[in-house]
Design a protein around this motif. Sequence first.
Motif, PDB file in Angstrom:
ATOM      1  N   SER A 197      32.572  54.510  42.797  1.00  0.00           N
ATOM      2  CA  SER A 197      33.057  54.193  41.855  1.00  0.00           C
ATOM      3  C   SER A 197      33.825  55.281  41.182  1.00  0.00           C
ATOM      4  N   TRP A 212      42.282  38.229  43.316  1.00  0.00           N
ATOM      5  CA  TRP A 212      42.331  38.376  42.235  1.00  0.00           C
ATOM      6  C   TRP A 212      42.469  39.709  42.084  1.00  0.00           C
ATOM      7  N   GLU A 213      43.350  39.722  40.337  1.00  0.00           N
ATOM      8  CA  GLU A 213      43.661  41.666  40.184  1.00  0.00           C
ATOM      9  C   GLU A 213      42.352  41.277  38.477  1.00  0.00           C
ATOM     10  N   PRO A 214      42.022  42.217  38.814  1.00  0.00           N
ATOM     11  CA  PRO A 214      42.119  42.882  37.526  1.00  0.00           C
ATOM     12  C   PRO A 214      43.097  43.249  36.461  1.00  0.00           C
ATOM     13  N   PHE A 220      27.415  52.709  46.396  1.00  0.00           N
ATOM     14  CA  PHE A 220      27.761  52.064  45.277  1.00  0.00           C
ATOM     15  C   PHE A 220      28.645  52.783  44.280  1.00  0.00           C
ATOM     16  N   VAL A 274      36.511  41.959  43.878  1.00  0.00           N
ATOM     17  CA  VAL A 274      36.468  42.099  41.917  1.00  0.00           C
ATOM     18  C   VAL A 274      37.219  42.969  41.913  1.00  0.00           C
ATOM     19  N   LEU A 275      37.579  44.499  42.115  1.00  0.00           N
ATOM     20  CA  LEU A 275      38.291  45.210  41.772  1.00  0.00           C
ATOM     21  C   LEU A 275      39.618  45.533  42.803  1.00  0.00           C
ATOM     22  N   ALA A 276      40.205  44.426  43.220  1.00  0.00           N
ATOM     23  CA  ALA A 276      41.235  44.386  43.855  1.00  0.00           C
ATOM     24  C   ALA A 276      41.806  45.571  44.899  1.00  0.00           C
ATOM     25  N   HIS A 277      40.523  46.319  45.022  1.00  0.00           N
ATOM     26  CA  HIS A 277      40.718  47.481  45.595  1.00  0.00           C
ATOM     27  C   HIS A 277      40.337  47.982  46.663  1.00  0.00           C
ATOM     28  N   GLY A 278      41.796  47.912  47.895  1.00  0.00           N
ATOM     29  CA  GLY A 278      41.387  47.603  48.867  1.00  0.00           C
ATOM     30  C   GLY A 278      41.737  45.911  49.579  1.00  0.00           C
ATOM     31  N   LEU A 308      40.795  41.875  51.956  1.00  0.00           N
ATOM     32  CA  LEU A 308      40.803  41.152  52.985  1.00  0.00           C
ATOM     33  C   LEU A 308      41.301  41.952  53.912  1.00  0.00           C
ATOM     34  N   VAL A 322      30.110  47.019  50.041  1.00  0.00           N
ATOM     35  CA  VAL A 322      30.840  47.633  49.507  1.00  0.00           C
ATOM     36  C   VAL A 322      32.125  47.015  48.941  1.00  0.00           C
ATOM     37  N   PHE A 370      32.792  43.854  47.631  1.00  0.00           N
ATOM     38  CA  PHE A 370      32.635  43.813  46.361  1.00  0.00           C
ATOM     39  C   PHE A 370      33.929  44.444  45.978  1.00  0.00           C
ATOM     40  N   GLN A 371      34.458  45.718  45.999  1.00  0.00           N
ATOM     41  CA  GLN A 371      35.796  46.145  45.788  1.00  0.00           C
ATOM     42  C   GLN A 371      36.935  45.924  45.939  1.00  0.00           C
ATOM     43  N   LEU A 415      34.871  47.042  35.042  1.00  0.00           N
ATOM     44  CA  LEU A 415      34.608  46.829  36.453  1.00  0.00           C
ATOM     45  C   LEU A 415      33.358  47.460  37.136  1.00  0.00           C
ATOM     46  N   PHE A 416      34.723  48.664  37.464  1.00  0.00           N
ATOM     47  CA  PHE A 416      33.943  49.585  37.745  1.00  0.00           C
ATOM     48  C   PHE A 416      32.462  50.577  36.828  1.00  0.00           C
ATOM     49  N   GLU A 474      45.881  46.098  49.666  1.00  0.00           N
ATOM     50  CA  GLU A 474      46.019  44.633  50.546  1.00  0.00           C
ATOM     51  C   GLU A 474      46.804  44.144  51.369  1.00  0.00           C
ATOM     52  N   SER A 514      45.595  39.976  46.900  1.00  0.00           N
ATOM     53  CA  SER A 514      44.716  39.815  46.509  1.00  0.00           C
ATOM     54  C   SER A 514      44.561  38.589  46.129  1.00  0.00           C
ATOM     55  N   GLN A 563      29.723  48.491  38.723  1.00  0.00           N
ATOM     56  CA  GLN A 563      29.720  49.228  40.099  1.00  0.00           C
ATOM     57  C   GLN A 563      28.739  49.839  39.760  1.00  0.00           C
ATOM     58  N   PHE A 601      50.150  39.472  52.134  1.00  0.00           N
ATOM     59  CA  PHE A 601      49.133  39.412  51.504  1.00  0.00           C
ATOM     60  C   PHE A 601      48.727  39.913  50.624  1.00  0.00           C
TER      61      PHE A 601
END
Lengths: 222, 101
Positions: free
Chosen positions: A57, B59-61, A53, A99-103, A105, A92, A95-96, B70-71, A5, B57, B74, B55
């Motif tokens: 992961s 929300w972050e875990p 998915f 929810v996971l802050a991977h990659g 928006l 996918v 979601f990542q 969360l992984f 991000e 996130s 998934q 920019f």
Amino acid sequence: MHIMEGYLPVEWAIVWYIISAIVVGYGIMNLNKVLKNNPEAKPLLAISGAFMFVLSSLKLPSVSGSCSHPTGNGLGVILFGPAITSVLATIVLLFQALVLAHGGLSTLGANIFSMGIMGPFVGYLVFKTLRGKLNITWVVVLTAIFADWATYLTTSIQLALAFPHPNFMSSFTDFGTIFAITQIPLAIAEGLITGLLWDYLSKLRPELFEKVMNIKKGGNNE
Amino acid sequence: MSNKHLFMILALIAIIVAPLIMFNGLGEDEGYFGGADGAAEDHITVINPEYEPWFSSFWEPPSGEIESLLFALQAALGAIIIGYYIGYFKGLKKTEKSENE
């Protein structure tokens, strides 16, 4: 392969968003057509998405000493082509990102382009070229391997375009090295997993695969 | 299971286990088994130290534990769907077989 991000300059984020939006839009149209004309393809569509998915992961260790994850886009490409795979990749990646802050928006367009468009597209070319020439299992394995590599290659190009320090080529080599060495064995692992799942599914529902792929019975299936 | 599949499974295991043997005893503190995504991110900061992420996130875990939760979620969601349909296909096949008899 996710670009984090905020780590892509605004203008590049917009460029990739526009390109991806066009392909994903086209993919959604295609998807609606498939669901309308071939409702029996639904389970395979669900499996293709679920496969992405699961695989994305799994962070696997690699001989380079770092970890990375497979993409899982090979199965979708073989069954539904690159456009529909780009829709699955969008789900996918959303979601990542959320929810996971991977990659992220802001980098979603770029990440869809690499994992959902370029990777699948290259895989599709490999599949089209090799189909019928090799045993189907190995065609599937190679398709998944190249779809994975092309994804990471695209990510390296995207980062090098955005950060051409001192120039594009040297930056591309740097990013490519970070990803490539890690990804070479992992893509092979992904290819093998995809091939195993493919063989199992095609044994369970051979006629479904025929319909989706127009594979002739008694062709090169074994 | 055919020889081909046995070979594929063994190769798969070898690819995943090899790095664990090669770098046995080394961990995150020595710079091993980190994520390649993170390495690329670090590289951006090296070649362009002035770059500020514009920019972040929403929300972050909050911790590594929650992240692995969360992984796992998934992976579980995906695995449920795959398992469900494989079971469905198997059931279909069985019914078709008994109808044909």
